[in-house]
Design a protein around this motif. Sequence first.
Motif, PDB file in Angstrom:
ATOM      1  N   GLY B 308      -1.996 -15.438  15.936  1.00  0.00           N
ATOM      2  CA  GLY B 308      -2.781 -15.109  17.045  1.00  0.00           C
ATOM      3  C   GLY B 308      -4.202 -15.574  16.801  1.00  0.00           C
ATOM      4  N   ILE B 309      -4.720 -15.727  15.917  1.00  0.00           N
ATOM      5  CA  ILE B 309      -5.989 -16.074  15.316  1.00  0.00           C
ATOM      6  C   ILE B 309      -5.943 -17.863  15.412  1.00  0.00           C
ATOM      7  N   PHE B 310      -4.862 -18.573  15.186  1.00  0.00           N
ATOM      8  CA  PHE B 310      -4.875 -19.800  15.278  1.00  0.00           C
ATOM      9  C   PHE B 310      -4.802 -20.131  16.598  1.00  0.00           C
ATOM     10  N   PHE B 311      -4.071 -19.399  17.742  1.00  0.00           N
ATOM     11  CA  PHE B 311      -4.114 -19.749  18.892  1.00  0.00           C
ATOM     12  C   PHE B 311      -5.362 -19.709  19.596  1.00  0.00           C
ATOM     13  N   VAL B 312      -5.982 -18.356  19.257  1.00  0.00           N
ATOM     14  CA  VAL B 312      -7.212 -18.188  19.887  1.00  0.00           C
ATOM     15  C   VAL B 312      -8.331 -19.339  19.527  1.00  0.00           C
ATOM     16  N   PHE B 313      -8.013 -19.834  18.148  1.00  0.00           N
ATOM     17  CA  PHE B 313      -8.976 -21.129  17.715  1.00  0.00           C
ATOM     18  C   PHE B 313      -8.776 -22.423  18.606  1.00  0.00           C
ATOM     19  N   VAL B 314      -7.488 -22.456  19.054  1.00  0.00           N
ATOM     20  CA  VAL B 314      -7.078 -23.527  19.769  1.00  0.00           C
ATOM     21  C   VAL B 314      -8.140 -23.316  21.377  1.00  0.00           C
ATOM     22  N   GLN B 315      -7.894 -22.091  21.553  1.00  0.00           N
ATOM     23  CA  GLN B 315      -8.486 -21.860  23.080  1.00  0.00           C
ATOM     24  C   GLN B 315     -10.102 -22.289  22.901  1.00  0.00           C
ATOM     25  N   MET B 316     -10.688 -21.867  21.592  1.00  0.00           N
ATOM     26  CA  MET B 316     -12.231 -22.159  21.502  1.00  0.00           C
ATOM     27  C   MET B 316     -12.218 -23.646  21.589  1.00  0.00           C
ATOM     28  N   TRP B 317     -11.508 -24.412  20.716  1.00  0.00           N
ATOM     29  CA  TRP B 317     -11.521 -25.746  20.485  1.00  0.00           C
ATOM     30  C   TRP B 317     -11.634 -26.397  21.975  1.00  0.00           C
ATOM     31  N   LEU B 318     -10.636 -26.097  22.961  1.00  0.00           N
ATOM     32  CA  LEU B 318     -10.468 -26.778  23.971  1.00  0.00           C
ATOM     33  C   LEU B 318     -11.778 -26.266  24.990  1.00  0.00           C
ATOM     34  N   ARG B 319     -12.175 -25.042  24.895  1.00  0.00           N
ATOM     35  CA  ARG B 319     -13.468 -24.786  25.480  1.00  0.00           C
ATOM     36  C   ARG B 319     -14.735 -25.567  25.334  1.00  0.00           C
ATOM     37  N   TRP B 320     -14.680 -25.853  23.969  1.00  0.00           N
ATOM     38  CA  TRP B 320     -16.108 -26.740  23.621  1.00  0.00           C
ATOM     39  C   TRP B 320     -15.795 -28.124  23.824  1.00  0.00           C
ATOM     40  N   THR B 321     -14.526 -28.660  24.200  1.00  0.00           N
ATOM     41  CA  THR B 321     -14.286 -30.050  24.576  1.00  0.00           C
ATOM     42  C   THR B 321     -14.266 -30.502  25.808  1.00  0.00           C
ATOM     43  N   LEU B 322     -13.601 -29.608  26.707  1.00  0.00           N
ATOM     44  CA  LEU B 322     -13.343 -30.250  27.983  1.00  0.00           C
ATOM     45  C   LEU B 322     -14.383 -29.526  29.043  1.00  0.00           C
ATOM     46  N   PRO B 323     -14.419 -30.331  30.022  1.00  0.00           N
ATOM     47  CA  PRO B 323     -15.468 -29.843  31.160  1.00  0.00           C
ATOM     48  C   PRO B 323     -14.479 -28.931  31.925  1.00  0.00           C
ATOM     49  N   ARG B 324     -15.002 -28.297  33.284  1.00  0.00           N
ATOM     50  CA  ARG B 324     -14.034 -27.200  33.690  1.00  0.00           C
ATOM     51  C   ARG B 324     -13.717 -27.897  35.195  1.00  0.00           C
ATOM     52  N   LEU B 325     -12.481 -27.577  35.655  1.00  0.00           N
ATOM     53  CA  LEU B 325     -11.815 -28.040  36.941  1.00  0.00           C
ATOM     54  C   LEU B 325     -12.704 -27.173  38.102  1.00  0.00           C
ATOM     55  N   ARG B 326     -12.373 -27.935  39.132  1.00  0.00           N
ATOM     56  CA  ARG B 326     -13.076 -27.326  40.521  1.00  0.00           C
ATOM     57  C   ARG B 326     -11.723 -26.425  40.928  1.00  0.00           C
ATOM     58  N   VAL B 327     -12.200 -25.524  42.026  1.00  0.00           N
ATOM     59  CA  VAL B 327     -11.461 -24.387  42.338  1.00  0.00           C
ATOM     60  C   VAL B 327     -10.224 -25.168  42.941  1.00  0.00           C
TER      61      VAL B 327
END
Lengths: 414, 356
Positions: B308-327
């Motif tokens: 669980g923690i590993f997949f949460v970590f990947v979520q965080m990793w993505l968050r601080w790397t990627l811009p966000r999409l438009r609606v």
Amino acid sequence: MIDVHNDEKLLKVLLKDDPDITIEDALDNEMVINMGPQHPATHGVLRLVLRLDGETVVNTVPELGYLHRGYEKMAEAMSFNEFIPHTDRLDYTSTMSNNVAYALAVEKLLGIEAPKRAQYIRMIIAEISRIMGHLVAIGTFAMDVGAVTMVLWTFREREKIQNIYDRVAGARFTTSYTRIGGLASDFDDVAVKMTKEFLDEFDHTMDDFEKLLNTNKIFIGRLEGIGVLTKEDAIAFGVTGPNLRASGVQYDIRRANPYLYYSDMDFDVPVFTEGDCLARYFVRVDEVRESIKILRQLLDKIPQGEIIANLPKKVLPHKAEIYSRMEELIHDFMIVNFGVNPPVGDTYFSVENPKGELGFYFVSNGSGHPWKLKIRSPSFCNLQALPKMCNGQMISDVIAIIGSIDPVMGEADK
Amino acid sequence: MLELFTELTGNALLGMIINSLIPLVFVIPLALFFVWLERKVSAHMQDRLGPMITGSHGWLQTFADVLKLLQKEDIIPADADRKLFTIAPILVFAGSYAAFAAIPFSSAYIGSEIDMGIFYVVAVSGLVVAGILMAGWSSNNKYSLLGAMRSVAQIISYEIPTVLVILSIVVLAGTLNLLKISEMQTAYFWNWFIFGGPEPGLIKFLLIPFMFAGFLILYISSLAEVNRTPFDIPEAESELVAGYHTEYSGMKFAMFFLSEYANMFVVSAIVSAVFFGGYQSPFGYLGNSLGISWLVPIEQFFWFTAKGIFFVFVQMWLRWTLPRLRVDQLMAVCWKYLIPYSFVNLIIIAFLELYR
């Protein structure tokens, strides 16, 4: 809550077909939303009133002036040297460029010229400032579209530039480095070495930045074709700087009307024809690369000599001489208390700043103060094009467009 | 576990209450840990240190923050709908907490072993949508409303690919019970569903690419369901200030915050339960080889938390790397790509299962 009476004029523009509506009324499918002056993405205190249909922007009215400090009026009660610290507060992301622009404008009014070494140092600091300003622009732009990490990376590099500022001007942010007829202090060998080291590292860091953003599909997808400003519109709105060059106009004052020694320098003017947010980002990245190129040439060529002109009636003498010699003391007293007394007349001088054309228009009546100072600030003029770019786009795009125009409100509101 | 508690207390109701409180004891520290981890992950990605003062490497920082939030004044805007405004954070937290009931933490502990386990988890997560819409509507703030609208549209759309992918696992496993799905993937990691499931044979190898595709679809949609970057448009900081929880402060805000992190763990737990063996160890148990049987559930609990923690970590990793999409791009990703692909994936997997 918005004060309806103060906003009557704004709403009339916003709802041009229906002027009786107030901000409190419910529209059928539309909504009037107030963005700013307190909003995380309006780069300071820009205020936009948007008319939305769902998520689509129907109309935009920008309102400026929340950071108005009355600099143009203040200048009329100040001597020319006294105003230099205020130029720091115009475009505060690249303070040195403003110092240089102002000093050059006053020198043109006075009809004097700084020594060659001073002029070279001015070019160096102006180009470092361009890098600094574009770093903020790229970083905050990436943050606006959601890539938060980028802004901290660019600010890390910006800190290194501020170390150089600290060395040469004694201040990291509010530099006030130039004087009329020269500079406050020398750009010594240590500073040259620091700049060279910074440039060597920075080349690789720029590669990292580009790797993070340019290959990112989401980043490209968010910005491609968004906020298009055509060539004709860009010229009609008086847009300058990277925003103009992203619309396909090859106009750079360093090339079109060379000042300092830019005509001796070998550099390209990056131009993109798309006119969208992505093109504006690419222009800035390429300009940073060109600035590195110019800086490398400058640091090799920098001549020896004085850093301030020896013109007792017009230019402040050295501090050490004021304390030891009678004549210098008198000149200092006269310049500080009564000013430099330029000839009667008016003059306009503009330079290519990171944000665009920064111009100073002086009207002099022969006294120690300018009779009138008009600042042609690029952010102010660039913001005029905002409604044109935003209308018809989505609310997320408005943020991206503001980021891509890169306004600095200190300069827009003066 | 329920029987044990009932025996210990001698009261069925009391036993049930204790049984249902166990996830809470687990979730709240875990959510606090995730907030700290998020700060640390973002800090190290951005050449910073993050919290360093409160405790060693700032591990007490989130506890201090929660204490601060508890003491804050509970502000309800004058024009807000007071009832809905108060219910919303509770509902959101209840939604994400209720999902823990059917998630097997180890072979010895599951809150409630219901046969509809995975269906229940997906359904009860829907409560979160209602809470978010309530929060956005009752705040009487245009930014909150926009955020809530985006959030509801997003979560409802992304539930479809999630369910389709889960359905393909259900086809293979033949059960909706999460405990049974986890039990099935026992022994070694090649028995996990990501590697084609426990049944050996040619079909198992043919399944592997479709399983990987299914995993990617499920993981992407789970990012959207918990509003994480690149799908964090409901709370897009630079656009909507803070989205649906703009007007919240104090403990009500903290409830949104904690439930967001709890939700991150829920979706990670589901991903690991259906694809990565749930609580199963990738290579045997120490307890089995030493002959200590009580060690096995503890090891299983460790593996469950670690995945669980590993997949949460990947979520965080993505968050601080990627811009966000438009609606519109967000909806396009869901309806134009994820849903058709997951449909095709489901049909292929079903055919392969048919000819096994």
